[in-house]
Design an enzyme around this catalytic site. Structure first.
Site, PDB file in Angstrom:
ATOM      1  CG  HIS A 176      -1.889  -0.984   1.150  1.00 14.82           C
ATOM      2  ND1 HIS A 176      -1.722  -2.259   1.772  1.00 14.82           N
ATOM      3  CD2 HIS A 176      -3.201  -1.125   0.678  1.00 14.82           C
ATOM      4  CE1 HIS A 176      -2.843  -2.989   1.749  1.00 14.82           C
ATOM      5  NE2 HIS A 176      -3.633  -2.249   0.910  1.00 14.82           N
ATOM      6  CG  ASP A 246      -4.199  -5.106  -4.229  1.00 20.84           C
ATOM      7  OD1 ASP A 246      -5.212  -4.552  -4.116  1.00 20.84           O
ATOM      8  OD2 ASP A 246      -3.371  -5.403  -3.444  1.00 20.84           O
TER       9      ASP A 246
END
Length: 288
Positions: A176, A246
């Protein structure tokens, strides 16, 4: 790319007028919802119905609902489900029943694609972003429990998404925030891909890892790598189902989401995921 290859996020608990116009004009493949989009059951059913009124009854609406700390549907309106790690060494029926109840909660709210289970290994020294989201450090145990979880979601009428293929368990950074680099040799990575091999023919979708694996491609992370998608995911693992990236807006990937979307599809992914919910970014992506 074409808009029909994109899954986008929304800004809040209601579909704004601007979002409705965008969905009608550019028609993405589907939508993914997060905590910012969820208030209570009635609100969520209204939102998912509004999305499908525009995109059609078959448009997928995704949600990350693993149990534990990754859950968008939460008490007091929805049941809390345990994290994957709590099921280690338990019999498959227990996990299957848990996953069926979890899947029923999602499907009942209009969410038909559940981004779970995590098939990454829980390895010592790895970053905590995976942690108890993983079933075990043992590939056979991950495969055993992952199979039960997938079957439970399917029994509820949900489409599971196994993640993060080909394995996030050795990453020492949070994708992230930054790009993790895995330096393990191919021989060691055989353990990481084993659970995905076991579930390759299950009918689940799969979500890519934004991780660079030096043994396979020293330049590009899996999401952007034709080598990893073609030779590892599609061939060595044998996964021939729907492959979704993702979130392209995560810190692991550099560049504009538009360029990243094109590169992901060129690498062999079927769908790209863009989750920010910022309409200007979604509009730019869908116009690519």
């Amino acid at each position: 790319m074409t808009p029909s290859a994109a899954i986008i996020g929304l800004s809040g608990p209601r579909l704004t007028a601007e979002e409705a116009v965008l969905l009608r004009a550019r028609r993405p493949a589907g939508v993914i919802l997060f905590a910012r989009n969820v208030a209570d059951p009635a609100q969520l059913r209204t939102l998912t119905a509004d999305i499908r009124d525009i995109l059609g009854a078959e448009a997928p609406i995704l949600v990350d609902q693993e149990g534990g700390r990754v859950a968008r549907l939460r008490p007091p309106h929805w049941e809390a489900f345990p994290p994957a790690a709590s099921f280690r060494n338990l019999p498959e029926p227990a996990l299957r029943a848990n996953a069926t109840l979890l899947g029923q909660a999602c499907v009942g709210a209009g969410l038909d694609v559940v981004c779970a289970p995590v098939l990454d290994l829980r390895l010592p020294g790895a970053h905590g972003v995976i942690g108890d989201r993983a079933f075990s450090d043992d590939p056979a145990e991950v495969a055993r429990l992952g199979t039960a979880f997938v079957a439970g979601l399917q029994a509820a009428g949900a489409i599971p998404v196994i993640k993060h293929i080909p394995g996030h368990g050795r990453a020492t950074a949070d994708s992230h925030v930054e790009l993790p680099r895995v330096t393990a040799p191919k021989s060691a990575m055989a353990a990481d891909i084993a659970p995905f091999q076991a579930l390759a023919g299950s009918g689940a979708w799969a979500m890519t890892a934004h991780v660079l694996y030096e043994a396979w491609d020293s330049v590009r992370p899996a999401t952007l790598s034709p080598i990893i998608v073609g030779q590892v995911i599609r061939t060595a693992i044998g996964f021939d189902g729907v492959l979704v990236t993702d979130d392209l807006a995560m810190g692991a990937l550099k560049g504009t989401s538009n360029d990243l979307a094109v590169a992901s599809l060129d690498a062999g992914c079927d769908l790209v995921l863009h989750c920010t919910g910022r309409i200007e970014e979604s509009a730019a992506l869908l116009a690519t």
